[in-house]
Write an enzyme that holds these catalytic residues in place. Structure first.
Site, mmCIF file in Angstrom:
data_model
loop_
_atom_site.group_PDB
_atom_site.id
_atom_site.type_symbol
_atom_site.label_atom_id
_atom_site.label_comp_id
_atom_site.label_asym_id
_atom_site.label_seq_id
_atom_site.Cartn_x
_atom_site.Cartn_y
_atom_site.Cartn_z
ATOM 1 N N GLU A 170 0.778 -1.291 -0.116
ATOM 2 C CA GLU A 170 0.125 -0.073 0.025
ATOM 3 C C GLU A 170 0.930 1.198 -0.024
ATOM 4 O OE1 GLU A 170 -1.867 -1.364 3.480
ATOM 5 O OE2 GLU A 170 -0.911 0.007 4.563
ATOM 6 N N LYS A 174 2.275 4.752 1.292
ATOM 7 C CA LYS A 174 2.601 5.340 2.689
ATOM 8 C C LYS A 174 2.239 6.834 2.677
ATOM 9 C CE LYS A 174 6.133 5.374 6.208
ATOM 10 N NZ LYS A 174 5.701 6.727 6.579
ATOM 11 N N GLU A 191 -3.998 7.421 9.357
ATOM 12 C CA GLU A 191 -3.279 8.470 8.932
ATOM 13 C C GLU A 191 -4.280 9.603 8.839
ATOM 14 O OE1 GLU A 191 0.059 7.820 9.081
ATOM 15 O OE2 GLU A 191 1.031 9.189 8.300
ATOM 16 N N CYS A 199 19.856 42.969 -20.630
ATOM 17 C CA CYS A 199 20.136 43.979 -21.761
ATOM 18 C C CYS A 199 20.215 45.501 -21.154
ATOM 19 C CB CYS A 199 19.068 43.976 -22.800
ATOM 20 S SG CYS A 199 17.431 44.270 -22.369
ATOM 21 N N CYS A 234 16.540 42.227 -26.332
ATOM 22 C CA CYS A 234 17.282 41.518 -25.001
ATOM 23 C C CYS A 234 17.568 40.231 -25.606
ATOM 24 C CB CYS A 234 15.831 41.605 -24.150
ATOM 25 S SG CYS A 234 16.597 40.737 -22.676
#
Ligand code: 9MJ
Length: 683
Positions: A115, A117, A179, A418, A439
């Site tokens: 699974e 974590k 969790e 530039c 530029c």
């Protein structure tokens, strides 16, 4: 005052209905009523409870909004310790784990439950006679904090154990372990709110979840959307609990109303563990929550018993960690880079570190406001994050080495490349160099974009080579690359004859791109590859696009005023027209290929169920990467957008789909699972 029986009954009925919808929404990810209907039920219950306060109980869904603040959390001693897992970082460690177990059990190919974590906070939930009574953090594994009031606000934690399948068998006691985390999208939302309120942002979803769960004021926790996933059980008096395998225990937990990881699997042998690790690693950035590895558990409970525990962790389980996505390093300096469209970006120069599987020496700081908000100064220890394909970024300070407000970073007033004036883009935090194509930095980036893989795909013309060619004045615009000579190329350091001739060959071969690729390669502001494909599909002819006005452009569903304006601005710039003319005249002679519609080739028709349809992808797909799914849909003439609206034809919901799924239900958009999408792609 006595309460009429029908009122008490109605309150009970509403509570049951609300919890059931909550379960469908938070655990199954499959709501059966729109949010507005849910709100109506909730409001009705609230009203009844206001009229009859005697009916209010702690386990009413209305009480999930949070109780009164606490002074401090009290401590709870776990009835059995919440052990941690042994960690592995290397393939060899997984091999050794598998060998140890195989030898001890005398079995060749051991069965494992595998699974993801979760990267959140471990908690224990205690249910007595079916009701949630106590919730605590893991703490040191023996003693945790009592966070019951806060956990009551988490909608995916059932207040009552489900009994629908085994009505009379409510366990006397059951401890669920799992969790608590914050989904990535809820984390982004929270940080947006924090920014708006000018309050400190959270570093990552884990910190946000921890800060929210360990809040003394439960009403604050209630405003932070937390999510729970179960992965095991603790002490219990429950005769229903399976006694054979861990995977059956998980199924049982799910049947009792708790969410579990959809990505779990049962596999055999060490090689399969590594394949699972690889699969989940690829899935990682598309999952709606952060994970920091995968967990391998010997599936048979009898075998688990045989293997036993060390003092710290079970011998039958292993956490195989992914390379860290966040590390601490020193900020050596802040450089300012000029992008293709002239936007100036502060970039952190870092003491090189290994993060997210690569060595990183530079990380974006986004813009001046971000640098100031994060309060980083040169010399500080900073947290650097590199997740998946995302550009590495500095997320914040790990340790402040300078007093606050000293050594502050300020954006230069002139372009560092530039020298042109720098201006703030209205309503944005970004500033832009006004030098345009004069530029050199912008010119380099424009050419680098033009030759990139998704652009004209010119292999062998990397960033450094483009820099050299521009610095030496050999090329100025993207069109100039086609007139490069072998002599010019081999005049450059590290450029041999063979590489030069290979590059010239590639340039010749890539002279007939599709219209979509060419439009994307031009690097028009706000035109990414999806918009480029749409423009190519609708206009079908480059000259028509060139001449389109803002109103015509906005007929395309994806093109709003800003994008339309960017396109017309691009084609009204004299310099751009000059470059475009060079592309289509001698000696360059770019020839645009007709768009290829794979469906037309396959069945001679264009009646695809995909062509012209709009798709939104949500959640993680198991057999296809999201990029692959997008490409396949687009190849068949479909479009993939990021938000669900009435115009969306299909929402493809992978595992752990989020709010887009809810929106699809609300709007009645057709929802496909991965198998149905694959079928549609084949039809
Ligand atoms: C997480 N964090 O997802 C365990 N975990 O910790 C899973 N943690 C665990 N299992 C101790 N999936 C024993 C088991």
């Amino acid at each position: 005052m006595s309460i009429p029986e029908y009122i008490s009954q109605q309150v009970l009925k509403l509570r049951e209905a609300i919890e059931q919808h909550n379960y469908r929404y938070s655990v199954l990810d499959a709501p059966s009523i729109p949010d507005s209907e849910y709100d109506k039920l909730f409001l009705e219950l609230q009203k009844l409870e206001q009229c009859y306060p005697q009916l209010v109980t702690l386990d009413s869904p209305t009480q999930r909004v949070g109780a009164a603040p606490l002074k401090e959390f009290s401590q709870i001693t776990h009835r059995s310790p919440m052990l941690s897992l042994s960690n592995a970082f290397e393939t060899a460690e997984v091999g050794a784990f598998g060998r140890r177990i195989g030898e001890k059990l005398g079995i060749d190919k051991v069965e494992y439950e595998v699974e993801p974590k979760f990267d959140g906070l471990a908690v224990s939930l205690l249910y007595k006679n079916g009701s949630f009574v106590k919730g605590s953090t893991r703490g040191d594994g023996h003693i945790g904090e009592d966070v019951t009031l806060n956990l009551r606000t988490v909608k995916s934690i059932p207040l009552h154990i489900q009994t629908s399948t085994n009505k009379d068998r409510i366990p006397a006691s059951l401890e669920i372990r799992g969790e608590v985390l914050m989904l990535k999208e809820d984390f982004e939302k929270l940080n947006r709110q924090q920014r708006k309120k000018n309050e400190k942002e959270f570093m990552n979803p884990r910190n946000a979840a921890a800060g929210s769960l360990r809040q003394l004021d439960p009403s604050v926790t209630a405003t932070r959307r937390l999510t729970f996933f179960a992965y095991g059980i603790g002490e219990h008096e429950d005769e229903e609990i399976p006694r054979d395998t861990h995977s059956n225990i998980l199924k049982y937990i799910f049947s009792r109303g708790f969410p579990i990881a959809k990505e779990r699997d049962v596999v055999h042998g060490s090689a399969a563990l590594l394949s699972y690790y690889q699969k989940v690693k690829e899935l990682r950035e598309h999952l709606p929550y952060d994970i920091d590895g995968v967990v391998y558990i010997v599936n048979s409970l009898a075998q688990q018993k045989k293997l036993g525990f060390t003092s710290r962790a079970p011998r039958f389980a292993l956490a195989h960690k992914f390379p860290a996505q966040e590390v601490v390093t020193e900020l050596l300096g802040i450089d300012v880079q000029v992008g293709r469209t002239g936007v100036l970006t502060p970039v952190a120069r870092l003491e090189p570190v290994f993060v997210g599987g690569a060595t990183v020496a530079h990380a974006t700081l986004h813009n001046e406001d971000e640098v100031n908000r994060k309060d980083v100064s040169i010399g500080d220890s900073v947290i650097v994050r590199r997740a998946g394909d995302v550009i590495p970024e500095v997320v914040g300070i790990a340790e402040k080495c300078h007093p606050r407000n000293t050594n502050r970073f300020t954006m230069p007033e002139k372009c560092p490349a530039c020298g042109a004036k720098v201006e703030r883009i209205p309503n944005e935090s970004a500033v832009r160099c006004t030098g345009g194509q004069f530029c050199a930095a912008q010119r380099k980036k424009a050419i680098q974009h033009f030759v990139s893989r998704r652009g004209m795909d010119i292999e062998g013309l990397g960033e450094k080579l483009v820099d050299q060619l521009v610095d030496k004045g050999i090329i100025k615009t993207p069109a100039d690359i086609y007139t490069l000579s072998e002599e010019e190329l081999i005049s450059l350091p590290h450029m041999g004859k063979k590489s030069a001739s290979n590059l010239l060959e590639t340039l010749k071969k890539r002279k007939n791109p599709t219209l979509a690729r060419f439009i994307y390669a031009l690097g028009i502001r706000n035109v990414g590859d999806t918009t480029a494909k749409e423009l190519a599909r609708v206009f079908g002819d480059f000259n028509k696009l060139k001449e389109a006005n803002v109103e015509t452009l906005q007929v395309i569903p994806d093109v709003g005023h800003v994008v339309a304006q960017s396109i017309t601005d691009f084609f009204s710039e004299k310099h751009n027209i000059k470059v475009i003319n060079k592309f289509f005249s001698k000696p360059v002679d770019i020839e645009l290929k007709e768009e290829v519609d794979i469906r037309k080739i396959q069945d001679g028709s264009n009646t695809s169920k995909i062509s012209g349809k709009t798709f939104v992808l949500t959640g993680a797909l198991l057999n296809l990467s999201r990029e692959d799914a997008k490409e396949k849909i687009e190849n068949l003439g479909g479009k993939v957008t990021s938000s669900v609206s009435k115009k969306t034809n299909y929402v493809v919901a992978g595992t752990a789909a989020g709010s887009k799924y809810d929106k699809a239900v609300e709007l009645g958009v057709v929802i496909l699972d991965e198998a149905e999408l694959l079928q549609l792609l084949q039809n």
